[in-house]
Design a protein around this motif. Structure first.
Motif, PDB file in Angstrom:
ATOM      1  N   PHE A   1       0.323   1.567  -1.565  1.00  0.00           N
ATOM      2  CA  PHE A   1       0.482   0.961  -0.242  1.00  0.00           C
ATOM      3  C   PHE A   1       1.715   1.548   0.441  1.00  0.00           C
ATOM      4  O   PHE A   1       2.836   1.444  -0.068  1.00  0.00           O
ATOM      5  CB  PHE A   1       0.621  -0.555  -0.395  1.00  0.00           C
ATOM      6  N   PHE A   2       1.499   2.180   1.592  1.00  0.00           N
ATOM      7  CA  PHE A   2       2.569   2.886   2.306  1.00  0.00           C
ATOM      8  C   PHE A   2       2.635   2.338   3.726  1.00  0.00           C
ATOM      9  O   PHE A   2       1.642   2.379   4.455  1.00  0.00           O
ATOM     10  CB  PHE A   2       2.282   4.396   2.309  1.00  0.00           C
ATOM     11  N   ASP A   3       3.811   1.840   4.086  1.00  0.00           N
ATOM     12  CA  ASP A   3       3.984   1.185   5.390  1.00  0.00           C
ATOM     13  C   ASP A   3       4.932   1.987   6.279  1.00  0.00           C
ATOM     14  O   ASP A   3       6.030   2.351   5.870  1.00  0.00           O
ATOM     15  CB  ASP A   3       4.585  -0.216   5.181  1.00  0.00           C
ATOM     16  N   THR A   4       4.493   2.262   7.511  1.00  0.00           N
ATOM     17  CA  THR A   4       5.342   2.986   8.445  1.00  0.00           C
ATOM     18  C   THR A   4       5.180   2.379   9.833  1.00  0.00           C
ATOM     19  O   THR A   4       4.589   1.309  10.001  1.00  0.00           O
ATOM     20  CB  THR A   4       4.993   4.500   8.414  1.00  0.00           C
ATOM     21  N   ALA A   5       5.709   3.061  10.844  1.00  0.00           N
ATOM     22  CA  ALA A   5       5.571   2.627  12.240  1.00  0.00           C
ATOM     23  C   ALA A   5       5.915   3.814  13.127  1.00  0.00           C
ATOM     24  O   ALA A   5       6.744   4.643  12.747  1.00  0.00           O
ATOM     25  CB  ALA A   5       6.519   1.459  12.545  1.00  0.00           C
ATOM     26  N   PRO A   6       5.320   3.887  14.320  1.00  0.00           N
ATOM     27  CA  PRO A   6       5.642   5.002  15.229  1.00  0.00           C
ATOM     28  C   PRO A   6       7.137   5.105  15.508  1.00  0.00           C
ATOM     29  O   PRO A   6       7.693   6.190  15.567  1.00  0.00           O
ATOM     30  CB  PRO A   6       4.873   4.646  16.502  1.00  0.00           C
ATOM     31  N   VAL A   7       7.783   3.940  15.656  1.00  0.00           N
ATOM     32  CA  VAL A   7       9.196   3.933  16.066  1.00  0.00           C
ATOM     33  C   VAL A   7      10.145   4.429  14.963  1.00  0.00           C
ATOM     34  O   VAL A   7      11.286   4.774  15.248  1.00  0.00           O
ATOM     35  CB  VAL A   7       9.561   2.505  16.570  1.00  0.00           C
TER      36      VAL A   7
ATOM     37  N   LYS B   1      -7.009   7.851  -1.788  1.00  0.00           N
ATOM     38  CA  LYS B   1      -6.514   6.979  -2.877  1.00  0.00           C
ATOM     39  C   LYS B   1      -5.389   6.059  -2.417  1.00  0.00           C
ATOM     40  O   LYS B   1      -4.843   5.297  -3.211  1.00  0.00           O
ATOM     41  CB  LYS B   1      -6.015   7.842  -4.042  1.00  0.00           C
ATOM     42  N   VAL B   2      -5.000   6.161  -1.146  1.00  0.00           N
ATOM     43  CA  VAL B   2      -3.882   5.330  -0.689  1.00  0.00           C
ATOM     44  C   VAL B   2      -4.283   4.455   0.506  1.00  0.00           C
ATOM     45  O   VAL B   2      -5.263   4.740   1.197  1.00  0.00           O
ATOM     46  CB  VAL B   2      -2.636   6.183  -0.295  1.00  0.00           C
ATOM     47  N   ILE B   3      -3.495   3.409   0.709  1.00  0.00           N
ATOM     48  CA  ILE B   3      -3.720   2.490   1.823  1.00  0.00           C
ATOM     49  C   ILE B   3      -2.578   2.705   2.815  1.00  0.00           C
ATOM     50  O   ILE B   3      -1.411   2.508   2.468  1.00  0.00           O
ATOM     51  CB  ILE B   3      -3.759   1.034   1.297  1.00  0.00           C
ATOM     52  N   LEU B   4      -2.940   3.157   4.015  1.00  0.00           N
ATOM     53  CA  LEU B   4      -1.925   3.475   5.023  1.00  0.00           C
ATOM     54  C   LEU B   4      -1.817   2.336   6.033  1.00  0.00           C
ATOM     55  O   LEU B   4      -2.817   1.934   6.636  1.00  0.00           O
ATOM     56  CB  LEU B   4      -2.302   4.753   5.777  1.00  0.00           C
ATOM     57  N   ALA B   5      -0.599   1.843   6.176  1.00  0.00           N
ATOM     58  CA  ALA B   5      -0.344   0.781   7.150  1.00  0.00           C
ATOM     59  C   ALA B   5       0.641   1.302   8.188  1.00  0.00           C
ATOM     60  O   ALA B   5       1.668   1.878   7.837  1.00  0.00           O
ATOM     61  CB  ALA B   5       0.253  -0.434   6.446  1.00  0.00           C
ATOM     62  N   THR B   6       0.307   1.122   9.460  1.00  0.00           N
ATOM     63  CA  THR B   6       1.288   1.426  10.491  1.00  0.00           C
ATOM     64  C   THR B   6       1.261   0.321  11.542  1.00  0.00           C
ATOM     65  O   THR B   6       0.641  -0.732  11.316  1.00  0.00           O
ATOM     66  CB  THR B   6       1.108   2.856  11.072  1.00  0.00           C
TER      67      THR B   6
ATOM     68  N   LEU C   1       3.336 -14.454  -1.903  1.00  0.00           N
ATOM     69  CA  LEU C   1       3.773 -13.092  -1.581  1.00  0.00           C
ATOM     70  C   LEU C   1       2.829 -12.074  -2.222  1.00  0.00           C
ATOM     71  O   LEU C   1       2.479 -12.203  -3.401  1.00  0.00           O
ATOM     72  CB  LEU C   1       5.188 -12.862  -2.116  1.00  0.00           C
ATOM     73  N   VAL C   2       2.424 -11.076  -1.454  1.00  0.00           N
ATOM     74  CA  VAL C   2       1.499 -10.080  -1.988  1.00  0.00           C
ATOM     75  C   VAL C   2       2.257  -8.843  -2.447  1.00  0.00           C
ATOM     76  O   VAL C   2       2.030  -8.314  -3.530  1.00  0.00           O
ATOM     77  CB  VAL C   2       0.433  -9.688  -0.929  1.00  0.00           C
ATOM     78  N   THR C   3       3.186  -8.371  -1.610  1.00  0.00           N
ATOM     79  CA  THR C   3       3.884  -7.131  -1.954  1.00  0.00           C
ATOM     80  C   THR C   3       5.278  -7.121  -1.347  1.00  0.00           C
ATOM     81  O   THR C   3       5.548  -7.818  -0.373  1.00  0.00           O
ATOM     82  CB  THR C   3       3.065  -5.903  -1.470  1.00  0.00           C
ATOM     83  N   ALA C   4       6.161  -6.330  -1.945  1.00  0.00           N
ATOM     84  CA  ALA C   4       7.514  -6.125  -1.404  1.00  0.00           C
ATOM     85  C   ALA C   4       7.604  -4.672  -0.970  1.00  0.00           C
ATOM     86  O   ALA C   4       7.389  -3.761  -1.764  1.00  0.00           O
ATOM     87  CB  ALA C   4       8.560  -6.424  -2.475  1.00  0.00           C
ATOM     88  N   LEU C   5       7.934  -4.474   0.317  1.00  0.00           N
ATOM     89  CA  LEU C   5       8.052  -3.104   0.853  1.00  0.00           C
ATOM     90  C   LEU C   5       9.465  -2.616   0.640  1.00  0.00           C
ATOM     91  O   LEU C   5      10.392  -3.105   1.287  1.00  0.00           O
ATOM     92  CB  LEU C   5       7.820  -3.122   2.357  1.00  0.00           C
ATOM     93  N   VAL C   6       9.636  -1.672  -0.258  1.00  0.00           N
ATOM     94  CA  VAL C   6      10.984  -1.220  -0.575  1.00  0.00           C
ATOM     95  C   VAL C   6      11.249   0.127   0.084  1.00  0.00           C
ATOM     96  O   VAL C   6      10.433   1.045   0.012  1.00  0.00           O
ATOM     97  CB  VAL C   6      11.161  -1.109  -2.111  1.00  0.00           C
ATOM     98  N   GLY C   7      12.422   0.235   0.718  1.00  0.00           N
ATOM     99  CA  GLY C   7      12.821   1.501   1.345  1.00  0.00           C
ATOM    100  C   GLY C   7      13.691   2.297   0.390  1.00  0.00           C
ATOM    101  O   GLY C   7      14.580   1.734  -0.248  1.00  0.00           O
ATOM    102  N   VAL C   8      13.425   3.591   0.256  1.00  0.00           N
ATOM    103  CA  VAL C   8      14.234   4.445  -0.635  1.00  0.00           C
ATOM    104  C   VAL C   8      14.548   5.766   0.053  1.00  0.00           C
ATOM    105  O   VAL C   8      13.875   6.156   1.005  1.00  0.00           O
ATOM    106  CB  VAL C   8      13.523   4.747  -1.975  1.00  0.00           C
ATOM    107  N   LYS C   9      15.551   6.474  -0.482  1.00  0.00           N
ATOM    108  CA  LYS C   9      15.961   7.753   0.088  1.00  0.00           C
ATOM    109  C   LYS C   9      15.618   8.924  -0.824  1.00  0.00           C
ATOM    110  O   LYS C   9      15.701  10.080  -0.419  1.00  0.00           O
ATOM    111  CB  LYS C   9      17.469   7.745   0.359  1.00  0.00           C
ATOM    112  N   ASN C  10      15.304   8.636  -2.103  1.00  0.00           N
ATOM    113  CA  ASN C  10      14.995   9.734  -3.033  1.00  0.00           C
ATOM    114  C   ASN C  10      14.156   9.210  -4.194  1.00  0.00           C
ATOM    115  O   ASN C  10      13.965   8.006  -4.335  1.00  0.00           O
ATOM    116  CB  ASN C  10      16.292  10.390  -3.540  1.00  0.00           C
ATOM    117  N   GLU C  11      13.684  10.142  -5.037  1.00  0.00           N
ATOM    118  CA  GLU C  11      12.765   9.726  -6.112  1.00  0.00           C
ATOM    119  C   GLU C  11      13.453   8.888  -7.188  1.00  0.00           C
ATOM    120  O   GLU C  11      12.816   8.047  -7.822  1.00  0.00           O
ATOM    121  CB  GLU C  11      12.047  10.940  -6.721  1.00  0.00           C
TER     122      GLU C  11
END
Ligand SMILES: NC(=O)c1ccc[n+]([C@@H]2O[C@H](COP(=O)([O-])OP(=O)(O)OC[C@H]3O[C@@H](n4cnc5c(N)ncnc54)[C@H](OP(=O)(O)O)[C@@H]3O)[C@@H](O)[C@H]2O)c1
Length: 311
Positions: free
Chosen positions: A51-57, A77-82, A275-285
């Motif tokens: 699950f990958f979450d983004t936004a235009p902004v 194979k992935v679910i794209l959310a924007t 709660l279904v999922t936690a969207l975590v932001g990261v800068k590297n692997e």
């Protein structure tokens, strides 16, 4: 990796999602560069995140472009959310405004499809409520592009219970994306029970309070990015210092169990009812890898009690 059904949809999403705000970079965040960002995306995918979450902004299109390019080989194979409903006339923080009108959504969805290099967006969310556009107009437009096959499911973000009720009069929404972490729990009383009753999956954003719950900052930290601007969250003043005191106590609790502060904070979010999922932001692997070790174990009753006492 554990997968959970998202609200009243056919989507089975990983309990940790990839939050792609940070990798969008300026003007919100600074990044380590596109190469480390892409490696983080691929590490997440390799370790079971779907699950990958983004936004235009996010980075004014850059986050969507990076995700689209990196995930193209595994798109099926992935679910794209924007998202939609935040627009800008200049590439500057102060030039962003809310617009969830029909005209704006019809334009935005085409741009997102192009940047994400896909024919369909799996989850399309209204980023922030736009009080100047009737909820009916926004929902009818979303239903229209859903019927055209451009988006699979409709979600909202930062909506109140009242605003979600307005949406439900017009059509189905499968998810709400609110801020939720040990330091921001305001959705617990009314919002989460409402979502549960209405089969609306809750996607937590900023589960690490945009980094504060990693325990890597202290009272003297001066943020140079959006966190110094007072947009969302608490990163200055007495409120911030009180939060650091709490985080220090969580860090001690986590370390006593061989965990990092961030891992304990993410685990706590994913274990909360509704709660279904936690969207975590990261800068590297490496950050991604560490964060993915937040799941697959449970907090003991005594740890849960101690956490409640701190927060
Ligand atoms: N719908 C909305 O309005 C909305 C609003 C906010 C966020 N979101 C979504 O939620 C996602 C996550 O939110 P977020 O980016 O605010 O915050 P977050 O996940 O709470 O925190 C991310 C920050 O924590 C630090 N971090 C994460 N893992 C780390 C690790 N293992 N070690 C050290 N530091 C680590 C990094 O800080 P540094 O940059 O300092 O290294 C990173 O930028 C976003 O990407 C976006 O998808 C949505």
């Amino acid at each position: 990796m554990e997968y959970r059904k998202l609200g009243d949809s056919d989507l089975e999403i990983s309990v940790i999602g990839f939050g792609a705000w940070g990798i969008g970079g300026a003007p919100f965040w600074s990044t380590e560069g596109d190469h480390p960002s892409c490696k983080a995306i691929l590490k997440a995918f390799d370790l079971g995140v779907n699950f990958f979450d983004t936004a235009p902004v996010y980075g004014f299109g850059h986050s969507e472009e990076l995700l689209g390019k990196t995930l193209k080989p595994v798109r099926d194979k992935v679910i794209l959310a924007t998202k939609c409903g935040l627009v800008w006339d200049k590439e500057q923080l102060g030039a962003i405004s809310k617009n969830a009108s029909r005209a704006s959504i019809l334009k935005e969805v085409e741009q997102s499809l192009r940047r994400l290099q896909t024919d369909v967006i799996d989850l399309y969310q209204v980023h922030w409520p736009d009080v100047d556009t009737p909820q009916e107009e926004t929902m009818e437009t979303l239903l229209e592009i859903q019927a055209q096959g451009k988006i699979r499911h409709i979600g909202v973000s930062n909506y109140s219970v009242e605003q979600m009720k307005e949406c439900l009069k017009v059509g189905n929404i499968v998810s709400l994306q609110p801020e939720y972490s040990l330091l921001e729990r305001s959705i617990e009383k009314e919002t989460v029970p409402f979502c549960t009753r209405n089969q609306i999956g809750v996607i937590a954003y900023s589960p690490l309070a945009s980094g504060v719950l990693t325990g890597k900052y202290d009272k003297s930290t001066k943020f140079k990015d959006w966190r110094s601007k007072g947009i969302i969250g608490t990163f200055t003043g007495e409120g911030y210092e009180n939060n650091i005191d709490k985080v220090d106590r969580l860090k001690a609790l986590a370390e006593a169990d061989g965990k990092t502060c961030g891992q304990m904070a993410i685990n706590w979010v994913t274990a909360q009812r509704g709660l279904v999922t936690a969207l975590v932001g990261v800068k590297n692997e490496n950050q991604m890898e560490e964060n993915l070790r937040s799941v697959g174990w449970e907090l003991s009753a005594s740890q849960q009690e101690k956490i409640e006492a701190i927060f």
